[in-house]
Scaffold this motif. Structure first.
Motif, PDB file in Angstrom:
ATOM      1  N   SER A   1       0.835  -1.197   0.000  1.00  0.00           N
ATOM      2  CA  SER A   1       0.000   0.000   0.000  1.00  0.00           C
ATOM      3  C   SER A   1       0.875   1.254   0.000  1.00  0.00           C
ATOM      4  CB  SER A   1      -0.957  -0.044   1.197  1.00  0.00           C
ATOM      5  OG  SER A   1      -1.939   0.953   1.125  1.00  0.00           O
ATOM      6  N   MET A   2       0.775   2.095   1.018  1.00  0.00           N
ATOM      7  CA  MET A   2       1.654   3.254   1.110  1.00  0.00           C
ATOM      8  C   MET A   2       3.116   2.824   1.103  1.00  0.00           C
ATOM      9  SD  MET A   2       2.204   5.831   4.350  1.00  0.00           S
ATOM     10  CE  MET A   2       3.122   4.538   5.213  1.00  0.00           C
ATOM     11  N   GLY A   3       3.402   1.723   1.771  1.00  0.00           N
ATOM     12  CA  GLY A   3       4.776   1.235   1.827  1.00  0.00           C
ATOM     13  C   GLY A   3       5.315   0.832   0.472  1.00  0.00           C
ATOM     14  N   ALA A   4       4.436   0.360  -0.411  1.00  0.00           N
ATOM     15  CA  ALA A   4       4.878   0.040  -1.771  1.00  0.00           C
ATOM     16  C   ALA A   4       5.324   1.305  -2.491  1.00  0.00           C
ATOM     17  CB  ALA A   4       3.749  -0.643  -2.534  1.00  0.00           C
ATOM     18  N   LYS A   5       4.568   2.386  -2.315  1.00  0.00           N
ATOM     19  CA  LYS A   5       4.963   3.661  -2.914  1.00  0.00           C
ATOM     20  C   LYS A   5       6.302   4.124  -2.353  1.00  0.00           C
ATOM     21  CE  LYS A   5       3.683   8.532  -3.339  1.00  0.00           C
ATOM     22  NZ  LYS A   5       2.641   9.562  -3.131  1.00  0.00           N
TER      23      LYS A   5
ATOM     24  N   SER B   1      -0.045  -3.965  -3.897  1.00  0.00           N
ATOM     25  CA  SER B   1      -1.186  -3.036  -3.811  1.00  0.00           C
ATOM     26  C   SER B   1      -0.722  -1.587  -3.646  1.00  0.00           C
ATOM     27  CB  SER B   1      -2.094  -3.410  -2.640  1.00  0.00           C
ATOM     28  OG  SER B   1      -2.602  -4.693  -2.777  1.00  0.00           O
ATOM     29  N   PRO B   2       0.115  -1.073  -4.533  1.00  0.00           N
ATOM     30  CA  PRO B   2       0.665   0.273  -4.326  1.00  0.00           C
ATOM     31  C   PRO B   2      -0.422   1.347  -4.338  1.00  0.00           C
ATOM     32  CG  PRO B   2       1.118  -0.495  -6.556  1.00  0.00           C
ATOM     33  CD  PRO B   2       0.563  -1.668  -5.804  1.00  0.00           C
ATOM     34  N   SER B   3      -0.344   2.242  -3.362  1.00  0.00           N
ATOM     35  CA  SER B   3      -1.286   3.359  -3.247  1.00  0.00           C
ATOM     36  C   SER B   3      -0.521   4.654  -3.504  1.00  0.00           C
ATOM     37  CB  SER B   3      -1.913   3.380  -1.851  1.00  0.00           C
ATOM     38  OG  SER B   3      -2.782   4.477  -1.719  1.00  0.00           O
ATOM     39  N   ASN B   4      -0.810   5.287  -4.629  1.00  0.00           N
ATOM     40  CA  ASN B   4      -0.078   6.482  -5.058  1.00  0.00           C
ATOM     41  C   ASN B   4      -1.011   7.666  -5.279  1.00  0.00           C
ATOM     42  OD1 ASN B   4       2.239   7.984  -6.058  1.00  0.00           O
ATOM     43  ND2 ASN B   4       1.459   7.631  -8.124  1.00  0.00           N
ATOM     44  N   GLU B   5      -2.181   7.638  -4.686  1.00  0.00           N
ATOM     45  CA  GLU B   5      -3.141   8.724  -4.866  1.00  0.00           C
ATOM     46  C   GLU B   5      -2.834   9.880  -3.922  1.00  0.00           C
ATOM     47  OE1 GLU B   5      -7.186   7.166  -4.738  1.00  0.00           O
ATOM     48  OE2 GLU B   5      -6.362   5.201  -5.253  1.00  0.00           O
TER      49      GLU B   5
END
Length: 282
Positions: free
Chosen positions: A83-87, A115-119
């Protein structure tokens, strides 16, 4: 080096919070295969959205580890995150690969973005990882893997208005990259049903029934055994590291077996999908 998702570094509530518990089984699994598994906590509060600083914190953690752990090998590194950590892992990779003229930081051999979250967040500044990934040279000797659950409503992967997995993948010029799309065993999934259902949502790598705990309970759905647990976090991480560092089987990370998501009790195989890939010889 693994970076947690937004407010997912603790489990158990306000009075018995345990750092990293939401990812503990995953980290222990990686370590059991003979690797140094490092959990990097980067968030400084619920409203912290300074992902560029978090990427610096990850790079600082890599440097510190190699200063204090003599058996660690700085040529055998993987950046991973959820998630955020992927970004954050992607931003750190971009910084060390594209902006490190003095070679101050460690280069990863592979980057795993779950599950990258880049918004853009509702509060704070915004660093678009798409812009950073465009700066990485096509000749960079790094393999990028995006692992995306199909039913992820928190970080949808192909919405053109949301620069998550597909937009991040498209920004990269590197020769080796892939998106693996995970499918569960629910009503509209291509796999046979199972009991309990194998979810393909955002809430991973949680291998217990319930929510992650702490402030994340307000945003995350209840999580059961998840497709990310069975295949993404567990097999992809170890498969990539074994291939790069132990002469392991390439098929588990970058070949035909990356569509194998485990075997259900009645012998049926859970199948996932290679959504996009690019494998060019150096």
């Amino acid at each position: 080096f693994f970076v947690h998702g937004k407010s997912l570094y603790e489990t158990g509530g306000a009075f018995n919070a345990k750092l990293g518990a939401a990812y503990e089984a995953y980290m222990k699994h990686v370590a059991s295969h003979g690797y140094i598994a490092v959990f990097v906590r980067v968030e400084q509060g619920l409203l912290d959205a300074d992902h560029a600083r978090m990427a610096d914190d990850l790079l600082a953690a890599t440097k510190k580890l190699f200063d204090v752990v003599s058996v660690a090998n700085n040529s055998q590194v993987v950046f991973a995150g959820h998630s955020m950590g992927a970004k954050v892992a992607l931003l750190a990779a971009a910084k060390t690969l594209a902006q490190d003229s003095k070679n101050a930081w460690v280069n990863p051999r592979a980057v795993l973005a779950f599950s990258p979250s880049n918004e853009k967040p509702p509060f704070g500044g915004y660093t678009n990882a798409v812009d950073s990934l465009k700066k990485i040279s096509a000749d960079a000797n790094v393999s990028f893997t995006f692992v995306q659950p199909e039913d992820d409503a928190i970080a949808p992967y192909k919405d053109p208005a949301k620069p998550n997995a597909v937009a991040l993948y498209d920004a990269l010029q590197v020769k080796h990259k892939q998106i693996i799309l995970l499918h569960g065993t629910g009503k509209n999934d291509p796999n046979p049903p199972s009991s309990p259902e194998l979810h393909d949502d955002h809430a991973a790598a949680l291998t217990v029934v319930g929510k992650p705990g702490g402030v994340a309970d307000f945003a995350m759905p209840a999580s059961y055994l998840d497709a990310l647990d069975w295949y993404g976090f567990w097999k992809i991480t170890v498969g990539a590291m074994d291939y790069h560092f132990k002469k392991g089987d390439k098929k588990w990370a970058y070949g035909a077996l990356r569509t194998h998501g485990g075997v259900l009790p009645k012998g049926k195989v859970v199948k996932h999908e290679v959504f996009k890939e690019q494998w060019k010889k150096p």
